[in-house]
Design a protein around this motif. Structure first.
Motif, PDB file in Angstrom:
ATOM      1  N   MET A 111       0.832  -1.194   0.000  1.00  0.00           N
ATOM      2  CA  MET A 111       0.000   0.000   0.000  1.00  0.00           C
ATOM      3  C   MET A 111       0.872   1.252   0.000  1.00  0.00           C
ATOM      4  SD  MET A 111      -3.072   1.231  -0.080  1.00  0.00           S
ATOM      5  CE  MET A 111      -4.271   0.021   0.512  1.00  0.00           C
ATOM      6  N   SER A 112       1.953   1.217   0.754  1.00  0.00           N
ATOM      7  CA  SER A 112       2.887   2.338   0.779  1.00  0.00           C
ATOM      8  C   SER A 112       3.494   2.566  -0.592  1.00  0.00           C
ATOM      9  CB  SER A 112       3.983   2.081   1.808  1.00  0.00           C
ATOM     10  OG  SER A 112       4.902   3.150   1.865  1.00  0.00           O
ATOM     11  N   GLY A 113       3.737   1.472  -1.326  1.00  0.00           N
ATOM     12  CA  GLY A 113       4.290   1.591  -2.661  1.00  0.00           C
ATOM     13  C   GLY A 113       3.306   2.171  -3.651  1.00  0.00           C
ATOM     14  N   PHE A 114       2.134   1.568  -3.759  1.00  0.00           N
ATOM     15  CA  PHE A 114       1.157   2.016  -4.752  1.00  0.00           C
ATOM     16  C   PHE A 114       0.608   3.411  -4.453  1.00  0.00           C
ATOM     17  CE2 PHE A 114       0.894  -2.482  -6.034  1.00  0.00           C
ATOM     18  CZ  PHE A 114       0.924  -2.315  -7.421  1.00  0.00           C
ATOM     19  N   THR A 115       0.585   3.804  -3.182  1.00  0.00           N
ATOM     20  CA  THR A 115       0.130   5.159  -2.850  1.00  0.00           C
ATOM     21  C   THR A 115       1.277   6.158  -2.843  1.00  0.00           C
ATOM     22  OG1 THR A 115       0.367   4.713  -0.473  1.00  0.00           O
ATOM     23  CG2 THR A 115      -1.804   4.303  -1.468  1.00  0.00           C
ATOM     24  N   THR A 116       2.475   5.704  -3.214  1.00  0.00           N
ATOM     25  CA  THR A 116       3.706   6.516  -3.263  1.00  0.00           C
ATOM     26  C   THR A 116       3.995   7.171  -1.921  1.00  0.00           C
ATOM     27  OG1 THR A 116       2.735   8.620  -4.022  1.00  0.00           O
ATOM     28  CG2 THR A 116       3.247   6.978  -5.712  1.00  0.00           C
ATOM     29  N   THR A 117       3.668   6.473  -0.829  1.00  0.00           N
ATOM     30  CA  THR A 117       3.934   7.026   0.494  1.00  0.00           C
ATOM     31  C   THR A 117       5.410   6.902   0.852  1.00  0.00           C
ATOM     32  OG1 THR A 117       1.695   6.469   1.203  1.00  0.00           O
ATOM     33  CG2 THR A 117       3.306   6.915   2.930  1.00  0.00           C
ATOM     34  N   GLY A 118       5.958   5.708   0.736  1.00  0.00           N
ATOM     35  CA  GLY A 118       7.374   5.522   1.055  1.00  0.00           C
ATOM     36  C   GLY A 118       7.638   5.132   2.487  1.00  0.00           C
ATOM     37  N   ALA A 119       6.582   4.940   3.308  1.00  0.00           N
ATOM     38  CA  ALA A 119       6.759   4.401   4.654  1.00  0.00           C
ATOM     39  C   ALA A 119       7.089   2.913   4.530  1.00  0.00           C
ATOM     40  CB  ALA A 119       5.480   4.586   5.474  1.00  0.00           C
ATOM     41  N   THR A 120       7.978   2.423   5.374  1.00  0.00           N
ATOM     42  CA  THR A 120       8.416   1.040   5.191  1.00  0.00           C
ATOM     43  C   THR A 120       8.408   0.255   6.490  1.00  0.00           C
ATOM     44  OG1 THR A 120      10.178  -0.371   4.285  1.00  0.00           O
ATOM     45  CG2 THR A 120      10.862   1.585   5.511  1.00  0.00           C
ATOM     46  N   VAL A 121       8.141  -1.043   6.363  1.00  0.00           N
ATOM     47  CA  VAL A 121       8.286  -1.978   7.475  1.00  0.00           C
ATOM     48  C   VAL A 121       9.333  -3.040   7.114  1.00  0.00           C
ATOM     49  CG1 VAL A 121       5.988  -1.665   8.468  1.00  0.00           C
ATOM     50  CG2 VAL A 121       6.297  -3.293   6.591  1.00  0.00           C
ATOM     51  N   MET A 122      10.128  -2.738   6.107  1.00  0.00           N
ATOM     52  CA  MET A 122      11.193  -3.640   5.695  1.00  0.00           C
ATOM     53  C   MET A 122      12.367  -3.472   6.657  1.00  0.00           C
ATOM     54  SD  MET A 122      13.057  -4.015   1.957  1.00  0.00           S
ATOM     55  CE  MET A 122      11.650  -4.744   1.122  1.00  0.00           C
ATOM     56  N   GLY A 123      12.569  -4.478   7.509  1.00  0.00           N
ATOM     57  CA  GLY A 123      13.588  -4.358   8.539  1.00  0.00           C
ATOM     58  C   GLY A 123      15.007  -4.411   8.011  1.00  0.00           C
ATOM     59  N   ASP A 124      15.235  -5.130   6.927  1.00  0.00           N
ATOM     60  CA  ASP A 124      16.583  -5.270   6.361  1.00  0.00           C
ATOM     61  C   ASP A 124      16.523  -4.926   4.880  1.00  0.00           C
ATOM     62  OD1 ASP A 124      19.175  -5.843   5.772  1.00  0.00           O
ATOM     63  OD2 ASP A 124      18.968  -8.026   5.926  1.00  0.00           O
ATOM     64  N   ILE A 125      16.860  -3.687   4.562  1.00  0.00           N
ATOM     65  CA  ILE A 125      16.846  -3.245   3.163  1.00  0.00           C
ATOM     66  C   ILE A 125      18.208  -3.570   2.567  1.00  0.00           C
ATOM     67  CG2 ILE A 125      16.516  -1.291   1.597  1.00  0.00           C
ATOM     68  CD1 ILE A 125      14.846   0.052   3.745  1.00  0.00           C
ATOM     69  N   SER A 126      18.330  -4.751   2.024  1.00  0.00           N
ATOM     70  CA  SER A 126      19.605  -5.174   1.443  1.00  0.00           C
ATOM     71  C   SER A 126      19.359  -6.330   0.497  1.00  0.00           C
ATOM     72  CB  SER A 126      20.594  -5.597   2.539  1.00  0.00           C
ATOM     73  OG  SER A 126      20.219  -6.842   3.094  1.00  0.00           O
ATOM     74  N   PHE A 127      20.325  -6.544  -0.391  1.00  0.00           N
ATOM     75  CA  PHE A 127      20.243  -7.665  -1.321  1.00  0.00           C
ATOM     76  C   PHE A 127      20.643  -8.984  -0.666  1.00  0.00           C
ATOM     77  CE2 PHE A 127      21.133  -4.096  -4.440  1.00  0.00           C
ATOM     78  CZ  PHE A 127      19.800  -4.004  -4.815  1.00  0.00           C
ATOM     79  N   ASP A 128      21.093  -8.919   0.593  1.00  0.00           N
ATOM     80  CA  ASP A 128      21.376 -10.158   1.323  1.00  0.00           C
ATOM     81  C   ASP A 128      20.080 -10.863   1.711  1.00  0.00           C
ATOM     82  OD1 ASP A 128      24.111  -9.706   1.194  1.00  0.00           O
ATOM     83  OD2 ASP A 128      24.115  -8.517   3.046  1.00  0.00           O
ATOM     84  N   THR A 129      19.033 -10.059   1.965  1.00  0.00           N
ATOM     85  CA  THR A 129      17.745 -10.614   2.386  1.00  0.00           C
ATOM     86  C   THR A 129      16.754 -10.711   1.233  1.00  0.00           C
ATOM     87  OG1 THR A 129      18.064  -9.687   4.600  1.00  0.00           O
ATOM     88  CG2 THR A 129      15.822 -10.338   4.007  1.00  0.00           C
ATOM     89  N   HIS A 130      16.761  -9.711   0.359  1.00  0.00           N
ATOM     90  CA  HIS A 130      15.776  -9.635  -0.722  1.00  0.00           C
ATOM     91  C   HIS A 130      16.482  -9.644  -2.079  1.00  0.00           C
ATOM     92  CE1 HIS A 130      12.746  -8.671   2.294  1.00  0.00           C
ATOM     93  NE2 HIS A 130      13.589  -7.790   2.792  1.00  0.00           N
ATOM     94  N   SER A 131      15.876 -10.317  -3.027  1.00  0.00           N
ATOM     95  CA  SER A 131      16.461 -10.387  -4.366  1.00  0.00           C
ATOM     96  C   SER A 131      16.350  -9.044  -5.066  1.00  0.00           C
ATOM     97  CB  SER A 131      15.735 -11.451  -5.192  1.00  0.00           C
ATOM     98  OG  SER A 131      14.390 -11.049  -5.469  1.00  0.00           O
ATOM     99  N   ARG A 132      17.152  -8.866  -6.087  1.00  0.00           N
ATOM    100  CA  ARG A 132      17.083  -7.631  -6.868  1.00  0.00           C
ATOM    101  C   ARG A 132      15.733  -7.496  -7.569  1.00  0.00           C
ATOM    102  NH1 ARG A 132      21.824  -4.814  -7.831  1.00  0.00           N
ATOM    103  NH2 ARG A 132      23.674  -5.728  -6.866  1.00  0.00           N
ATOM    104  N   ALA A 133      15.152  -8.615  -7.951  1.00  0.00           N
ATOM    105  CA  ALA A 133      13.830  -8.578  -8.585  1.00  0.00           C
ATOM    106  C   ALA A 133      12.785  -8.082  -7.593  1.00  0.00           C
ATOM    107  CB  ALA A 133      13.461  -9.961  -9.110  1.00  0.00           C
ATOM    108  N   MET A 134      12.868  -8.549  -6.346  1.00  0.00           N
ATOM    109  CA  MET A 134      11.895  -8.118  -5.329  1.00  0.00           C
ATOM    110  C   MET A 134      12.039  -6.638  -5.036  1.00  0.00           C
ATOM    111  SD  MET A 134       9.386  -9.276  -3.610  1.00  0.00           S
ATOM    112  CE  MET A 134       9.678 -11.044  -3.724  1.00  0.00           C
ATOM    113  N   MET A 135      13.263  -6.166  -4.932  1.00  0.00           N
ATOM    114  CA  MET A 135      13.481  -4.745  -4.664  1.00  0.00           C
ATOM    115  C   MET A 135      13.008  -3.893  -5.836  1.00  0.00           C
ATOM    116  SD  MET A 135      14.676  -4.644  -1.593  1.00  0.00           S
ATOM    117  CE  MET A 135      15.559  -3.119  -1.300  1.00  0.00           C
ATOM    118  N   MET A 136      13.178  -4.391  -7.057  1.00  0.00           N
ATOM    119  CA  MET A 136      12.713  -3.633  -8.215  1.00  0.00           C
ATOM    120  C   MET A 136      11.187  -3.585  -8.250  1.00  0.00           C
ATOM    121  SD  MET A 136      13.612  -1.727 -10.692  1.00  0.00           S
ATOM    122  CE  MET A 136      15.369  -2.057 -10.902  1.00  0.00           C
ATOM    123  N   TRP A 137      10.537  -4.683  -7.838  1.00  0.00           N
ATOM    124  CA  TRP A 137       9.071  -4.662  -7.758  1.00  0.00           C
ATOM    125  C   TRP A 137       8.612  -3.603  -6.757  1.00  0.00           C
ATOM    126  CZ3 TRP A 137       4.723  -5.268  -9.939  1.00  0.00           C
ATOM    127  CH2 TRP A 137       3.537  -5.374  -9.198  1.00  0.00           C
TER     128      TRP A 137
END
Length: 511
Positions: A111-137
């Motif tokens: 919801m934060s993404g589609f509403t362009t809010t930018g609030a996040t609950v992603m605790g680890d913003i890194s490619f160690d936890t999330h794939s590059r495809a997921m981050m691009m989505w």
């Protein structure tokens, strides 16, 4: 006595299905990224694409030939944003990585993404936890939500052209986007052409800085990711410390593009079409430019005379370039709700933080991707207050409120007051509810400024606030009930409140 629904809900849901089916094509982008980086999470996006398309096509069968009116448009717009966030959360849940694997956190992030809010609950913003495809989505959801899924649908889905005007008006019920062309579908295409053009230009410049040696870590992936999140005034970044991770050259480049994103795209189209002075004749643009300029100057002075110094940035106080860069960046980012940060402004002194909090209440221009109350509304309120003072002295005088030389309808002025008061009331209620919810959770004790900024940052689609929700923090620690409230606030804030709240009234369904 039996009551009959006066809303053609089948036509509404059919159009929602058509938009979802089209939206499923967006999964092609992360699928391509997954293939380029070894196939990680590829199945996640293939399944998400199939589920979204299947559900959309299923809804489409409710009415193969829909013809929505103004009443159905509210239903279409509200449900489209809600369901886009729901299906946009699927990849986070299916991948099962990190804090966004839980359904509520995934919905919050989507919801934060589609509403362009930018609030996040992603605790680890890194490619160690999330794939590059997921981050691009994650970045792509903001770009899709920026100009508006509905505007995109009107431009491409021919069956929506009949009700296109109502849909665009329902999506932006405030002082809206004027028609550039005789056909509303063509108007939508014009807006998207301008949006895509600015995005492509910005990505090219970012990658050009990398090739020129001025931004070593701004590779093509990062350039694309930040292009997807700057023009929609989104603020998601694949870097944990946002724009602070990049060189001063990148930060200076981002400032004018964040400003551009907060300007009515209709004006940019006029400029591109040859009317170079159209933008300078517009009252709202001049006010927006003036507000950003004055706040930037004040912010620069406050930082320059401060003793601010951080391990990441070095000495700020007494350094004119750094003071100007940090002030200009944060004012441009928070005024129109972009939400990027080039340093942790939790470390600023009280006066500088108060300036940023004030900037959050301004908002972008109408017809832009910016959130908040919007500059035009503030301008009309100021003009109408000046009129009241004048007529108090001259009670017989007739003095209309004018914008760009044209008198405004009194109903429009009352609507602006109604929206602004409702926005401020919901902001205050949100603060009280967040405070009450926090008090019942043991060990969770956010300070007042964090709760205040969390409320305005979600309903205003701004993203970061102060304290634990600062630019280098997030909303992860809030209880589930608070997250649900903020999801609701992001949803209604993106649609300027009325299209969602009107669905909750009996009159909408029965009268």
């Amino acid at each position: 006595m039996r009551h009959h629904l006066h809303v053609d809900w089948r036509a509404g849901l059919s159009l929602v299905g058509a938009i979802l089916a089209f939206l499923s094509l967006a999964f092609v982008v992360p699928i391509g990224v997954a293939l380029a980086y070894g196939g990680e999470d590829l199945w996640v996006f293939v399944v998400s694409m199939a589920v979204t398309a299947g559900f959309g096509l299923g809804l489409r069968q409710l009415d193969p030939d829909p013809n929505p009116g103004a009443r159905e448009a509210f239903l279409v717009v509200a449900l489209t944003w809600l369901l886009a966030a729901v299906f946009g959360a699927l990849p986070y849940v299916l991948a099962g990585n990190g804090t966004i694997a839980s359904p509520i956190n995934a919905l919050f992030e989507s919801m934060s993404g589609f509403t362009t809010t930018g609030a996040t609950v992603m605790g680890d913003i890194s490619f160690d936890t999330h794939s590059r495809a997921m981050m691009m989505w994650r970045q792509l959801t903001q770009w899709l939500g920026g100009m508006g899924i509905i505007v995109l649908a009107v431009a491409i889905l021919s069956q929506m052209a009949v009700g296109g005007a109502q849909l665009m008006e329902a999506e932006t019920p405030g002082p809206g986007v004027s028609k550039l062309t005789p056909h509303i579908a063509e108007t939508a295409r014009v807006l998207w052409i301008a949006y895509i053009g600015f995005t492509a230009f910005y990505i090219t410049l970012l990658y050009g800085l990398h090739l020129g040696g001025y931004a070593p870590n701004m590779d093509f992936y990062n350039a694309l990711a930040h292009g997807f999140t700057t023009l929609p005034t989104g603020g998601f970044s694949p870097e944990a410390r946002s724009m602070e991770a990049f060189s001063p050259a990148v930060q200076w480049l981002a400032i004018p593009f964040m400003f551009v994103a907060g300007v009515n795209f209709v004006l940019w189209w006029h400029v591109i079409s040859g009317d170079r002075f159209a933008i300078l004749r517009d009252n709202e643009f001049r006010s927006y430019l003036g507000a950003v300029s004055v706040l930037t100057v004040i912010g620069t002075i406050l930082l320059f005379v401060s003793s601010l110094e951080t391990p990441e940035t070095g000495m700020v106080g007494g350094n004119l370039e750094r003071s100007a860069r940090y002030a200009a960046f944060q004012i441009a980012s928070l005024t129109n709700s972009t939400g990027y940060a080039n340093m942790d402004f939790n470390e600023w002194n009280g006066s500088a933080q108060a300036l940023l909090l004030f900037a959050m209440f301004i908002g972008g221009s109408t017809g832009s991707t910016g959130g908040g109350i919007k500059v035009l509304r503030w301008l009309v309120i100021i003009k109408s207050l000046r009129r009241e003072l004048f007529t108090a002295i001259h009670p017989e005088a007739v003095r209309p409120v004018r914008m760009n030389g044209k008198p405004l309808d009194e109903d429009a002025i009352r609507g602006i007051y109604a929206f602004t008061l409702l926005f401020l009331a919901l902001f205050f209620v949100g603060f009280l509810l967040l405070a009450a919810d926090a008090s019942r959770v043991a060990g969770f004790d956010p300070d007042t400024i964090a709760l205040v900024s969390a409320s305005i940052a979600t309903i205003g689609n701004i993203g970061p606030g102060f304290g634990i929700v600062g630019p280098m923090g997030g909303y992860l620690e809030f209880p589930v009930t608070s997250k649900l409230l903020m999801i609701f606030y992001m949803w209604i804030g993106r649609l300027e409140i009325f299209p969602v709240l009107v669905l909750l009234t009996t009159a909408y369904w029965r009268s």
